[in-house]
Design a protein around this motif. Structure first.
Motif, PDB file in Angstrom:
ATOM      1  N   ILE A 144       0.893  -1.223  -0.008  1.00  0.00           N
ATOM      2  CA  ILE A 144      -0.479  -0.027   0.223  1.00  0.00           C
ATOM      3  C   ILE A 144       0.713   1.556   0.195  1.00  0.00           C
ATOM      4  N   GLY A 145       0.519   1.851  -0.603  1.00  0.00           N
ATOM      5  CA  GLY A 145       1.593   2.892  -1.319  1.00  0.00           C
ATOM      6  C   GLY A 145       2.379   3.534  -2.100  1.00  0.00           C
ATOM      7  N   ASP A 146       2.502   2.360  -2.883  1.00  0.00           N
ATOM      8  CA  ASP A 146       3.772   1.962  -3.936  1.00  0.00           C
ATOM      9  C   ASP A 146       3.396   2.636  -4.929  1.00  0.00           C
ATOM     10  N   LYS A 147       4.115   3.082  -5.472  1.00  0.00           N
ATOM     11  CA  LYS A 147       4.107   3.625  -7.193  1.00  0.00           C
ATOM     12  C   LYS A 147       3.694   2.738  -8.397  1.00  0.00           C
TER      13      LYS A 147
ATOM     14  N   GLU B 203     -12.732   1.275  -7.961  1.00  0.00           N
ATOM     15  CA  GLU B 203     -13.108   0.059  -6.629  1.00  0.00           C
ATOM     16  C   GLU B 203     -11.794   0.014  -5.398  1.00  0.00           C
ATOM     17  N   LYS B 204     -11.562   1.849  -5.679  1.00  0.00           N
ATOM     18  CA  LYS B 204     -10.379   1.787  -4.856  1.00  0.00           C
ATOM     19  C   LYS B 204      -9.455   1.314  -4.110  1.00  0.00           C
ATOM     20  N   LEU B 205      -8.860   0.378  -5.494  1.00  0.00           N
ATOM     21  CA  LEU B 205      -8.278   0.066  -5.297  1.00  0.00           C
ATOM     22  C   LEU B 205      -6.369   0.342  -5.998  1.00  0.00           C
ATOM     23  N   ILE B 206      -6.315   1.955  -6.470  1.00  0.00           N
ATOM     24  CA  ILE B 206      -5.612   2.694  -6.829  1.00  0.00           C
ATOM     25  C   ILE B 206      -6.101   4.273  -6.413  1.00  0.00           C
ATOM     26  N   ILE B 207      -4.853   4.331  -5.866  1.00  0.00           N
ATOM     27  CA  ILE B 207      -5.056   6.332  -6.348  1.00  0.00           C
ATOM     28  C   ILE B 207      -3.875   7.001  -7.521  1.00  0.00           C
ATOM     29  N   ARG B 208      -4.935   7.864  -7.800  1.00  0.00           N
ATOM     30  CA  ARG B 208      -3.781   8.007  -9.072  1.00  0.00           C
ATOM     31  C   ARG B 208      -3.694  10.443  -8.529  1.00  0.00           C
ATOM     32  N   HIS B 209      -2.899  10.679  -8.785  1.00  0.00           N
ATOM     33  CA  HIS B 209      -2.429  11.770  -8.671  1.00  0.00           C
ATOM     34  C   HIS B 209      -1.742  12.579 -10.276  1.00  0.00           C
ATOM     35  N   VAL B 210      -2.490  13.270 -10.261  1.00  0.00           N
ATOM     36  CA  VAL B 210      -1.963  13.923 -11.697  1.00  0.00           C
ATOM     37  C   VAL B 210      -0.657  14.693 -11.500  1.00  0.00           C
ATOM     38  N   GLY B 211       0.248  14.318 -12.578  1.00  0.00           N
ATOM     39  CA  GLY B 211       1.814  15.005 -12.481  1.00  0.00           C
ATOM     40  C   GLY B 211       2.484  14.191 -11.817  1.00  0.00           C
ATOM     41  N   ARG B 212       2.392  12.804 -10.527  1.00  0.00           N
ATOM     42  CA  ARG B 212       2.551  12.427  -9.773  1.00  0.00           C
ATOM     43  C   ARG B 212       2.538  10.834  -9.617  1.00  0.00           C
ATOM     44  N   GLY B 213       1.457  10.205 -10.027  1.00  0.00           N
ATOM     45  CA  GLY B 213       1.610   9.040 -10.780  1.00  0.00           C
ATOM     46  C   GLY B 213       0.571   7.661 -10.303  1.00  0.00           C
ATOM     47  N   THR B 214       0.514   7.219  -9.690  1.00  0.00           N
ATOM     48  CA  THR B 214      -0.439   5.856  -9.658  1.00  0.00           C
ATOM     49  C   THR B 214      -0.226   5.287  -8.676  1.00  0.00           C
ATOM     50  N   PHE B 215      -0.983   5.578  -7.736  1.00  0.00           N
ATOM     51  CA  PHE B 215      -0.891   4.472  -5.842  1.00  0.00           C
ATOM     52  C   PHE B 215      -1.490   3.345  -5.846  1.00  0.00           C
TER      53      PHE B 215
ATOM     54  N   PRO C 163      -3.754   7.129  17.038  1.00  0.00           N
ATOM     55  CA  PRO C 163      -2.045   7.446  17.127  1.00  0.00           C
ATOM     56  C   PRO C 163      -1.112   6.834  15.438  1.00  0.00           C
ATOM     57  N   LEU C 164      -1.360   5.820  15.567  1.00  0.00           N
ATOM     58  CA  LEU C 164      -1.391   4.856  14.614  1.00  0.00           C
ATOM     59  C   LEU C 164      -0.844   5.773  13.036  1.00  0.00           C
ATOM     60  N   ALA C 165      -2.268   6.503  12.862  1.00  0.00           N
ATOM     61  CA  ALA C 165      -1.783   7.033  11.966  1.00  0.00           C
ATOM     62  C   ALA C 165      -0.834   7.885  11.332  1.00  0.00           C
ATOM     63  N   VAL C 166      -0.779   8.921  12.886  1.00  0.00           N
ATOM     64  CA  VAL C 166      -0.001  10.104  13.178  1.00  0.00           C
ATOM     65  C   VAL C 166       1.700   9.638  12.981  1.00  0.00           C
ATOM     66  N   ALA C 167       1.456   8.520  13.809  1.00  0.00           N
ATOM     67  CA  ALA C 167       2.714   7.946  13.933  1.00  0.00           C
ATOM     68  C   ALA C 167       3.237   7.098  12.190  1.00  0.00           C
ATOM     69  N   ARG C 168       2.217   6.702  11.319  1.00  0.00           N
ATOM     70  CA  ARG C 168       2.927   6.054  10.587  1.00  0.00           C
ATOM     71  C   ARG C 168       2.718   6.582   9.100  1.00  0.00           C
ATOM     72  N   ALA C 169       1.613   7.736   8.616  1.00  0.00           N
ATOM     73  CA  ALA C 169       1.453   8.141   7.751  1.00  0.00           C
ATOM     74  C   ALA C 169       2.462   9.003   6.953  1.00  0.00           C
ATOM     75  N   THR C 170       2.947   8.367   5.616  1.00  0.00           N
ATOM     76  CA  THR C 170       3.594   8.797   4.750  1.00  0.00           C
ATOM     77  C   THR C 170       2.921   9.533   4.095  1.00  0.00           C
ATOM     78  N   GLN C 171       3.939  10.534   3.083  1.00  0.00           N
ATOM     79  CA  GLN C 171       3.659  11.975   2.190  1.00  0.00           C
ATOM     80  C   GLN C 171       2.289  11.302   1.545  1.00  0.00           C
ATOM     81  N   VAL C 172       2.506  10.382   0.797  1.00  0.00           N
ATOM     82  CA  VAL C 172       1.207   9.590   0.005  1.00  0.00           C
ATOM     83  C   VAL C 172      -0.217   9.800   0.685  1.00  0.00           C
ATOM     84  N   ASP C 173      -0.181   8.471   1.995  1.00  0.00           N
ATOM     85  CA  ASP C 173      -0.614   8.729   2.590  1.00  0.00           C
ATOM     86  C   ASP C 173      -1.525   9.973   3.247  1.00  0.00           C
ATOM     87  N   LEU C 174      -0.691  11.805   3.444  1.00  0.00           N
ATOM     88  CA  LEU C 174      -0.956  13.148   3.388  1.00  0.00           C
ATOM     89  C   LEU C 174      -1.864  13.318   2.252  1.00  0.00           C
ATOM     90  N   ASP C 175      -1.151  12.988   1.294  1.00  0.00           N
ATOM     91  CA  ASP C 175      -1.446  13.266   0.019  1.00  0.00           C
ATOM     92  C   ASP C 175      -2.805  12.800   0.160  1.00  0.00           C
TER      93      ASP C 175
END
Length: 239
Positions: A40-43, A71-83, A120-132
């Protein structure tokens, strides 16, 4: 992207979809996303790379990715790619006997116990992809023009919080609880109770939750999640 390169993806001619067959490509990619190839979160590879690998045109790739995003299996960011957004697992089948056995009030009660403790888990573990991803869902809610659109982005944002914990059991449990959103009873309750005032309040609460998570403030995020779900319970059920 994980250590598996595009060269290691299946590319024999027998596994390739016919040119222009977006549905066949969607199924192939869905199996790859549901495997352990990407976390999860990989490009994922670019549209061009996927087209070259599977021998299809980019517009075929694009149509397949659009469905996978729905289907919520991927998320796409314009200019950044598909995750990768999540695994192709039926949470309902894994955790719950039947969607018909769920009551909206019961699910909101469970969410009140469950979701604030994800902070607490989300705060500790969220990556920039998660925040985006959270910011993307927030923008979707702001742009929604109907109750159905707003409800979609509302659900997507809460799932994004679960994804930010990077705990697959939590993600599956969150998706199991979210099954109630597919039921007519939930939609009817939302349609009756979703005034402009309520929608504005919900979106303001969403913004405050995302801000707390982005600021890595676990106590504020926990409190705001709890207050948000209490608000949902009050306006939907009068509790």
């Amino acid at each position: 992207m994980s250590s598996d390169s595009i060269d290691s993806m299946p590319n024999n001619r027998d596994s390739r979809p016919a040119r222009g067959d977006a549905d066949a490509l969607r199924k192939l990619l869905g199996r790859e996303i549901g495997s352990t190839r990407w976390r999860i979160g990989d490009k994922l590879p670019t549209e061009r790379e996927l087209g070259d690998t599977y021998g299809v045109a980019r517009n075929t790739v694009r149509r397949a990715l659009q469905v996978l995003e729905q289907e919520k299996l991927i998320i796409r960011h314009v200019g950044r790619g598909t995750f990768k957004a999540g695994d192709a697992i039926s949470a309902e089948a894994a955790f719950l006997p039947s969607a018909d056995s769920l009551s909206p009030a019961g699910v909101v009660e469970c969410r009140l116990i469950f979701e604030p403790e994800l902070a607490p888990l989300a705060v500790a573990r969220a990556t920039q992809v998660d925040l985006d991803r959270l910011a993307h869902c927030l923008r979707g809610g702001n742009a929604a023009t109907s109750v159905e659109d707003f409800e979609h982005w509302d659900g997507a944002l809460h799932e994004a919080i679960a994804l930010a914990t990077h705990n697959q059991t939590i993600v599956a449990m969150a998706r199991a609880l979210a099954v109630v959103r597919t039921r007519g009873e939930w939609g009817q309750l939302k349609a009756r109770s979703m005034t402009t005032e309520h929608r504005e309040a919900l979106q303001a609460q969403h913004g405050a939750i995302v801000a707390s998570l982005s600021d890595r403030d676990r106590d504020a995020a926990r409190m705001r999640l709890r207050d948000h779900i209490l608000y949902v319970r009050r306006y939907m059920f009068g509790e």
